[in-house]
Design a protein around this motif. Structure first.
Motif, PDB file in Angstrom:
ATOM      1  N   ASP A  17      17.473   1.801  -4.570  1.00 13.35           N
ATOM      2  CA  ASP A  17      17.451   1.688  -6.024  1.00 13.35           C
ATOM      3  C   ASP A  17      17.030   0.275  -6.428  1.00 13.35           C
ATOM      4  O   ASP A  17      16.241   0.087  -7.368  1.00 13.35           O
ATOM      5  CB  ASP A  17      18.859   2.018  -6.548  1.00 13.35           C
ATOM      6  N   ALA A  18      17.531  -0.724  -5.704  1.00 16.36           N
ATOM      7  CA  ALA A  18      17.170  -2.119  -6.000  1.00 16.36           C
ATOM      8  C   ALA A  18      15.668  -2.322  -5.833  1.00 16.36           C
ATOM      9  O   ALA A  18      15.016  -2.969  -6.662  1.00 16.36           O
ATOM     10  CB  ALA A  18      17.936  -3.070  -5.081  1.00 16.36           C
ATOM     11  N   ALA A  19      15.115  -1.750  -4.774  1.00 17.39           N
ATOM     12  CA  ALA A  19      13.674  -1.904  -4.538  1.00 17.39           C
ATOM     13  C   ALA A  19      12.882  -1.256  -5.676  1.00 17.39           C
ATOM     14  O   ALA A  19      11.884  -1.810  -6.139  1.00 17.39           O
ATOM     15  CB  ALA A  19      13.295  -1.280  -3.199  1.00 17.39           C
ATOM     16  N   ARG A  20      13.360  -0.102  -6.137  1.00 18.27           N
ATOM     17  CA  ARG A  20      12.654   0.580  -7.237  1.00 18.27           C
ATOM     18  C   ARG A  20      12.727  -0.245  -8.528  1.00 18.27           C
ATOM     19  O   ARG A  20      11.734  -0.408  -9.231  1.00 18.27           O
ATOM     20  CB  ARG A  20      13.253   1.971  -7.479  1.00 18.27           C
ATOM     21  N   LEU A  21      13.915  -0.760  -8.830  1.00 13.38           N
ATOM     22  CA  LEU A  21      14.066  -1.549 -10.060  1.00 13.38           C
ATOM     23  C   LEU A  21      13.194  -2.799 -10.022  1.00 13.38           C
ATOM     24  O   LEU A  21      12.546  -3.159 -11.008  1.00 13.38           O
ATOM     25  CB  LEU A  21      15.534  -1.957 -10.243  1.00 13.38           C
ATOM     26  N   ALA A  22      13.186  -3.452  -8.863  1.00 14.25           N
ATOM     27  CA  ALA A  22      12.370  -4.672  -8.739  1.00 14.25           C
ATOM     28  C   ALA A  22      10.886  -4.315  -8.820  1.00 14.25           C
ATOM     29  O   ALA A  22      10.099  -5.035  -9.452  1.00 14.25           O
ATOM     30  CB  ALA A  22      12.701  -5.389  -7.431  1.00 14.25           C
ATOM     31  N   ALA A  23      10.498  -3.206  -8.204  1.00 12.83           N
ATOM     32  CA  ALA A  23       9.088  -2.794  -8.259  1.00 12.83           C
ATOM     33  C   ALA A  23       8.690  -2.476  -9.697  1.00 12.83           C
ATOM     34  O   ALA A  23       7.543  -2.714 -10.099  1.00 12.83           O
ATOM     35  CB  ALA A  23       8.856  -1.581  -7.358  1.00 12.83           C
ATOM     36  N   ASP A  24       9.633  -1.951 -10.481  1.00 13.78           N
ATOM     37  CA  ASP A  24       9.336  -1.683 -11.892  1.00 13.78           C
ATOM     38  C   ASP A  24       8.990  -2.977 -12.638  1.00 13.78           C
ATOM     39  O   ASP A  24       8.147  -2.981 -13.531  1.00 13.78           O
ATOM     40  CB  ASP A  24      10.538  -1.018 -12.582  1.00 13.78           C
ATOM     41  N   VAL A  25       9.666  -4.063 -12.284  1.00 16.72           N
ATOM     42  CA  VAL A  25       9.381  -5.343 -12.943  1.00 16.72           C
ATOM     43  C   VAL A  25       7.950  -5.778 -12.625  1.00 16.72           C
ATOM     44  O   VAL A  25       7.202  -6.217 -13.507  1.00 16.72           O
ATOM     45  CB  VAL A  25      10.395  -6.433 -12.494  1.00 16.72           C
ATOM     46  N   VAL A  26       7.557  -5.625 -11.369  1.00 18.08           N
ATOM     47  CA  VAL A  26       6.184  -5.973 -10.980  1.00 18.08           C
ATOM     48  C   VAL A  26       5.194  -5.056 -11.700  1.00 18.08           C
ATOM     49  O   VAL A  26       4.197  -5.513 -12.265  1.00 18.08           O
ATOM     50  CB  VAL A  26       6.010  -5.877  -9.448  1.00 18.08           C
ATOM     51  N   ALA A  27       5.502  -3.756 -11.697  1.00 13.31           N
ATOM     52  CA  ALA A  27       4.591  -2.790 -12.332  1.00 13.31           C
ATOM     53  C   ALA A  27       4.443  -3.074 -13.823  1.00 13.31           C
ATOM     54  O   ALA A  27       3.340  -3.016 -14.367  1.00 13.31           O
ATOM     55  CB  ALA A  27       5.096  -1.367 -12.095  1.00 13.31           C
ATOM     56  N   ASP A  28       5.548  -3.407 -14.503  1.00 12.02           N
ATOM     57  CA  ASP A  28       5.484  -3.731 -15.937  1.00 12.02           C
ATOM     58  C   ASP A  28       4.605  -4.961 -16.170  1.00 12.02           C
ATOM     59  O   ASP A  28       3.834  -5.009 -17.134  1.00 12.02           O
ATOM     60  CB  ASP A  28       6.884  -4.013 -16.492  1.00 12.02           C
ATOM     61  N   THR A  29       4.746  -5.945 -15.288  1.00 12.87           N
ATOM     62  CA  THR A  29       3.949  -7.175 -15.422  1.00 12.87           C
ATOM     63  C   THR A  29       2.463  -6.850 -15.324  1.00 12.87           C
ATOM     64  O   THR A  29       1.648  -7.338 -16.100  1.00 12.87           O
ATOM     65  CB  THR A  29       4.334  -8.170 -14.296  1.00 12.87           C
ATOM     66  N   VAL A  30       2.128  -5.997 -14.363  1.00 16.21           N
ATOM     67  CA  VAL A  30       0.717  -5.687 -14.116  1.00 16.21           C
ATOM     68  C   VAL A  30       0.165  -4.749 -15.189  1.00 16.21           C
ATOM     69  O   VAL A  30      -1.013  -4.815 -15.537  1.00 16.21           O
ATOM     70  CB  VAL A  30       0.549  -5.099 -12.692  1.00 16.21           C
TER      71      VAL A  30
END
Ligand code: GLP
Length: 272
Positions: A17-30
């Motif tokens: 879940d942590a990996a998904r949440l962190a990946a969402d931050v990267v995805a939102d940035t991009v």
């Protein structure tokens, strides 16, 4: 979560879940900026995040080919083609799996050189980051509260610099050096606290109970160079994604952060 001043702390259900949440931050940035400049940390912790990004790239849910990658730190005396270098780590976990063109990657060069040359590389790196403007800097946290290799006691105004690693840090990083802390380089080049603080958004990832005290010091302790990560309390846009074990120090101290998703934010100290 939007427009939060100070740190927005999310406690994930588990590591995935942590990996998904962190990946969402990267995805939102991009999504907001396809050519975003993103600083990537090394270490064990962000590996799950990078694997999650690679899965999204492989499934064509995410395209990171437009981003520019910058490094956070690098050992001194370890050449980029050495498998123990952070350059090699970024190649294996970020650049190749995310299909980033190597021409869009800027690394810190820690290969052996005089201190003058190393210092000049640090200055040149700061100029490069200033010109590029870092949109998102991903950081882990050391058990002693370091970010990058900016060790406790590093003044907050320090830019990219030549750092002397503490014994504890060399012990914690011994895995890549055959488990022998004495083989871990004594020095490293690292973005300094001031360099990291210039990123528009900082994403901190931390997992495991070994990080609980450092996380608590970073977000609930005094803002003091004794804990370099406490600098994040002053930054206007910080996202922290923790697994439950890394968050236990926060709940123990009862400083307004509940380790579940229902209360994901903590205001800046000055705002409490
Ligand atoms: C090293 C890196 C840091 C990283 C830290 C924690 O010291 N220079 O950037 O945050 O290790 O690593 P790990 O995630 O393996 O605990």
């Amino acid at each position: 979560m939007t427009a939060i001043v100070g740190a927005a702390i999310e406690v994930a259900r588990d590591a995935a879940d942590a990996a998904r949440l962190a990946a969402d931050v990267v995805a939102d940035t991009v999504r907001a900026r396809p050519d975003a400049v993103i600083g990537f940390a090394t270490g064990r912790t962000p590996r799950a995040l990078y694997a999650q990004l690679a899965r999204r790239v492989a499934r064509r849910e995410l395209d990171l080919r437009g981003i520019r990658v910058v490094a956070l730190d690098e050992y001194v005396g370890v050449a980029p083609d050495d498998p123990r270098s952070f350059a090699a780590y970024l190649d294996a976990h970020v650049i190749r799996p995310l299909h980033i063109d190597p021409r869009r990657v800027s690394l810190l060069d820690g290969s052996a050189a005089s201190d003058e040359v190393l210092a000049e590389r640090c200055r040149a790196y700061d100029r490069l980051l200033d010109a590029a403007g870092v949109d998102l800097q991903i950081v882990g946290i050391g058990r002693n509260g370091h970010i990058g290799f900016s060790e406790p006691g590093t003044p907050f105004e320090t830019a990219t610099h030549l750092a002397r690693l503490t014994e504890a840090t060399r012990r914690d990083n011994a895995d890549a050096f055959g488990g022998d802390p004495r083989r871990v380089p004594e020095r490293a080049l690292t973005q300094g606290p001031a360099t990291i603080a210039r990123a528009r958004t900082i994403l901190l990832v931390a997992s495991g109970d070994g990080k609980a005290d450092a996380v608590a010091a970073a977000f609930d302790g005094p803002i003091d160079p004794a804990c370099p990560a406490s600098l994040l309390q002053r930054h206007p846009r910080v996202r922290a994604v923790l697994d439950p074990a890394a968050a236990t120090g926060l709940s123990r101290r009862g400083r307004g952060v509940t380790p579940d998703r229902s209360a994901p934010t903590t205001p800046r100290k000055a705002d409490r």
